[in-house]
Each structure stands twice: as structure tokens, then as C-alpha cells.
Design an enzyme around this catalytic site. Sequence first.
Site, PDB file in Angstrom:
ATOM      1  N   GLY A 353       0.841  -1.191   0.000  1.00  0.00           N
ATOM      2  CA  GLY A 353       0.000   0.000   0.000  1.00  0.00           C
ATOM      3  C   GLY A 353       0.874   1.240   0.000  1.00  0.00           C
ATOM      4  O   GLY A 353       2.109   1.150   0.066  1.00  0.00           O
ATOM      5  N   CYS A 380       5.755  -6.001   1.284  1.00  0.00           N
ATOM      6  CA  CYS A 380       6.109  -4.631   0.914  1.00  0.00           C
ATOM      7  C   CYS A 380       5.817  -3.679   2.082  1.00  0.00           C
ATOM      8  O   CYS A 380       6.527  -3.671   3.073  1.00  0.00           O
ATOM      9  CB  CYS A 380       5.374  -4.223  -0.368  1.00  0.00           C
ATOM     10  SG  CYS A 380       6.043  -2.755  -1.180  1.00  0.00           S
ATOM     11  N   MET A 383       5.725  -5.401   5.368  1.00  0.00           N
ATOM     12  CA  MET A 383       7.015  -5.653   6.004  1.00  0.00           C
ATOM     13  C   MET A 383       7.497  -4.396   6.724  1.00  0.00           C
ATOM     14  O   MET A 383       7.966  -4.454   7.872  1.00  0.00           O
ATOM     15  CB  MET A 383       8.048  -6.081   4.974  1.00  0.00           C
ATOM     16  CG  MET A 383       9.481  -6.044   5.495  1.00  0.00           C
ATOM     17  SD  MET A 383      10.709  -6.496   4.252  1.00  0.00           S
ATOM     18  CE  MET A 383      12.177  -5.688   4.906  1.00  0.00           C
ATOM     19  N   GLU A 404       7.826   8.404   4.606  1.00  0.00           N
ATOM     20  CA  GLU A 404       6.713   8.519   3.665  1.00  0.00           C
ATOM     21  C   GLU A 404       5.570   9.313   4.276  1.00  0.00           C
ATOM     22  O   GLU A 404       4.804   9.967   3.560  1.00  0.00           O
ATOM     23  CB  GLU A 404       6.220   7.124   3.265  1.00  0.00           C
ATOM     24  CG  GLU A 404       5.088   7.129   2.251  1.00  0.00           C
ATOM     25  CD  GLU A 404       4.661   5.745   1.804  1.00  0.00           C
ATOM     26  OE1 GLU A 404       3.754   5.653   0.963  1.00  0.00           O
ATOM     27  OE2 GLU A 404       5.240   4.751   2.301  1.00  0.00           O
ATOM     28  N   HIS A 515       7.031  -8.549  -3.976  1.00  0.00           N
ATOM     29  CA  HIS A 515       5.651  -9.008  -4.148  1.00  0.00           C
ATOM     30  C   HIS A 515       5.645 -10.433  -4.693  1.00  0.00           C
ATOM     31  O   HIS A 515       5.515 -10.645  -5.903  1.00  0.00           O
ATOM     32  CB  HIS A 515       4.898  -8.072  -5.096  1.00  0.00           C
ATOM     33  CG  HIS A 515       4.573  -6.749  -4.499  1.00  0.00           C
ATOM     34  ND1 HIS A 515       3.386  -6.499  -3.839  1.00  0.00           N
ATOM     35  CD2 HIS A 515       5.296  -5.595  -4.436  1.00  0.00           C
ATOM     36  CE1 HIS A 515       3.383  -5.250  -3.408  1.00  0.00           C
ATOM     37  NE2 HIS A 515       4.531  -4.683  -3.756  1.00  0.00           N
ATOM     38  N   GLU A 517       3.391 -12.601  -4.679  1.00  0.00           N
ATOM     39  CA  GLU A 517       2.118 -13.005  -5.289  1.00  0.00           C
ATOM     40  C   GLU A 517       2.145 -12.887  -6.810  1.00  0.00           C
ATOM     41  O   GLU A 517       1.387 -13.572  -7.510  1.00  0.00           O
ATOM     42  CB  GLU A 517       0.958 -12.172  -4.724  1.00  0.00           C
ATOM     43  CG  GLU A 517       0.937 -10.706  -5.124  1.00  0.00           C
ATOM     44  CD  GLU A 517       1.720  -9.792  -4.199  1.00  0.00           C
ATOM     45  OE1 GLU A 517       1.435  -8.580  -4.187  1.00  0.00           O
ATOM     46  OE2 GLU A 517       2.628 -10.295  -3.511  1.00  0.00           O
TER      47      GLU A 517
END
EC number: 6.3.4.2
Length: 543
Positions: A353, A380, A383, A404, A515, A517
Site C-alpha cells: 500500500g 512490501c 514488512m 513517507e 511481491h 504473489e
Amino acid sequence: MARYIFITGGVVSSLGKGLASAALGALLQARGYKVRLRKLDPYLNLDPGTMSPYQHGEVFVTDDGAETDLDLGHYERFTGRPATKQDNITTGRIYQDILTKERRGDYLGATIQVVPHVTNAIKEFIVSDNDGYDFVLVEIGGTVGDIEGLPFFEAIRQIKNDLPRGDVIYIHLTLLPYIPSAGELKTKPTQHSVKELRSIGIQPDILLCRTDRPIPKEERRKLGLFCNVRESAVIEARDADSIYAVPEAYHAAGLDDEVLAAFAIAAKEPPQLGRWHEINERIRNPEGAVTIAIVGKYTGMKDAYKSLIEALSHGGIANKVQVKLDWIESEVFENEDPAPFLEHVNGILVPGGFGQRGAEGKIEAARFARERNVPYFGICFGMQMAVIEAARNLAGIEQANSTEFGPTPEPLVGLMTEWVRGNELEKRSQAGDLGGTMRLGAYPATLKRGSRVSQVYGGVTEISERHRHRYEVNTAYKDRLEQHGLKFSGMSPDGVLPEIVEYEDHPWFIGVQFHPELKSRPFDPHPLFASFVQAALVQSRLV
């Protein structure tokens, strides 16, 4: 020379053109043909990289670093062929290329027009680099009649005349709605959709009709008559319980036979669908079930997590269990105790995200998993939040946070300013553009020998995984975190960028910066998802 199959859609959007394309590609593959799948997207964005997950859904990242449409994920999962940046193009990218050439003077003063310049660029993309393939399947995004799609429809109309006779067919995916008050399926929307398609010069060879019930023979006859196709070319595309049942269903309906007939190819042997039958048997007859909580930021739009959902199902196939998903918006945990939401689950997954919204909720989910010994998989952003949780609650770094979200005295996570890709040094700054500037695509990682994650990968110490991120865990805190149990078990080959963290004394707690997935397949489940579901299965037997 390759033959071309164009898949268009009508009546309504979201009928599943990408899935239909992938299923047909799998059927042709099962007959021994070599296939390539491509997607044409009519929107003006250069790529979906900066589009909202609520509008576009998932951004599928390829090995070579392209941010593409989620349908390319279907293509990869069904055919096993890795997609590339040359398999997806948008109107925005085409216009950018044309305008760059115009500024350079490549057109020698000509007036630049949609026809022929835009249509020629589309055709060049479609036919480029297809040597060695038997079939190229091209999906056109949107529905027939959309204004933005007109140049694409014109291009695929022209291409039939450009190529040798018999090398192009058109498949039109449409909807047959059932009207309960009338007690019948309605064919009129499909007739109008085909009429629209024919008005721009395209006659479909095959109709693929989405429906929730069998199509009566009389309705097939009517569709064939008024849409100018053979009755045998009206293919029933019934709703299925699992997307992995679609190839077998389409074969039973005669789709692949009709495609070969349209190309005047004699079908020699039936497709080898044994592996599809096997995974569908596992899906239909699970030996158990586990519940996984997905604590995310975009849970209102499930397509934002499409590859994640499929990868978890692959983990279930590998373990012969059904994976039930419990969707939880991470913002909930910023005001409520996570325990009532998570006490019943067998595993917690915190996906990727962007932005501060819901971040504290993800941190709370990581804390719950760590303290309650519930299997945790952070991907991502997931983590990064697990690392911040460890810093705050184990290492005593109370102000640990990510840059961020704004300035912080304890930047556990910060903006990457440079990294190595191949033999080149990539550089970024806070002032740079957002689009196409992340660390994208496949990068190698070195695993710590003897670590849990190395065991999950079968004992190897070198892996390659796909990334999509702009921020990274700060290695200045590595030693302090490891002293409190959070081990950095995977790093970039130069030792600069943390890739994987884990707790050795936890049943299963792994965070990865990449990622995984994106590389999972129904016939080859990603080892991390297979292991995570296995850990959830073990946990389910303890409660």
C-alpha cells in the site's frame, strides 16, 4: 507465421475478457501450440502505475519492470509464460511515442492524424516480435462503442486486410441477461452489441456468451441468425465457482474446437487438460479450511489485491485446503482493539500500500500477530510496518516511523535514493515524478543460510523476486532490531537493501519487501504462500 485472435467485449464492462483470453490461451497451449497474450488499454494514462487502486485495481508488475493491467496476471497464471512490457500498451503510450517522433521530425512535415498514424502505431505493436508463436491473442480493453476505443477497433479491422487471408479471427464476449419476470434469457443486448461492432467493419467469428444458466437451442439459433455467425460458434460461457474451472468449461462448450475450425485447422488430438482437472479436484474437495485475515487499505476494491487472492488460493491448492478470506480495513485498528477481529483467524496477511492512511492499523495487526503467535505475512508496506512495530515495542524506539508519512527523528523506513539494476545505478529524489520511478521489476536477493525463509525456498540462498516500492527499511537500525529478535534474513546482493525479515522464535512471521504473489501459479504455487497457508493450517489445529 503467427495467427491472431482478437477478443472484444460488449453490452457491459467487467465481463472477464482477460480471463477468457487466458483460458483460451491455456486451451491452445494444452493442444501443443505456443501462444502469446497482449492487452490494449484505451485510457490516456501512460500506464496504470499512478492510477487509484479503487479505479483500476491491481497494478501487475512484470520481470522487466513494467506496470501493467491486472489481466496480464491472468495471462501468466494460466499459461505460465512471463509477460513483458511489450505485452501491454495504452493510448497514452501510443500518443507519447507519436508526439515524440513528430517533435523529432520523423514524419517529415505530415499532418498527424488518428488514421493512419495512431492506427499504424497500434498495428505495429500488435504484430511486433511474434516470431515463434503459433497464436497471438489480443484483448481490447473496454467495450465496443466506447469513444476512446475507436482507434483500436479501427486498427484491428485494418489488420485483417493487412495479413494473409485466414490469419485473423474475432471473438466477441457478451452478456445474456436473465429476466426473472419473463423467465428467459435476452439476446437483444448481444444483437445490438454485434450490430455496433459490424458498423465499424468487424464481423465476429465467435460469440462467447456469459450467462448464469444454459442457453436454449432456440436462443442459440436466434443469435447465430441475427449476429451472422454459425450456431456452433455461439459458445456458452457459464458462471463458474472457480476461475480455474473455466478452461475445462470452455473446452466442454467447444471454444477451442471452434477457434481451430475458424482458422481451418484440423484438430488432431484433444487438449491435455489433466493438470487442470487435478487442481479443480483439489479446489472442489478440500481436506480442511483455514481463515486468513487480510488487513489492507483498499479492501473495498478486491481487484486491488487480485494476484494476492489468487496466490493464497494456490497455497490452499498446495495444502489441499480451502482458504477463507476475512477482509479488514486497517483503519479500524486505529480506534478499536484488534483482538475481536483477529482472535478467530489462522493467519494475518498485511499487503502492500501507499500513504499514511491506515498505517497505524497495520502496525497493530503486526503487533497482535507477534504477541499472539499467529502466522504473519507482511508484503512490501506490510514488512515495513512490521519493522516499525518491532522498533517501537521491542527496541524501545518510540518515535520510529516512515519518512513517507512526513519528517521523523527515527526514520526506520526512508526513501531510496539509489540502487543497482543490472550493471546500472538508478537514482531518484523526493522531487522526481511519481510515474515509473519506483524500484520496479525483478531483482535478486541473498538469503541467510539456515534461516526460515531459506528453508521455505528449499534451501537456496539466491532468489529473484518482483518489486514495486519507493521506500526501504533503514539498515542503520539493523543491529538494534536483530538484538531484539527481528532477523534480517534476506538482503540485496550488495548488502544495502533489506529484502526479508523474520522472527526465529515465532511459529511463522515473515516480512518481504517484494511481491511474491506476482510469481505464483496454480500449478507452481509460490513457496512463501504454500508455507504460510501450511503454517495457518498448523495454527488451526491448535485452537
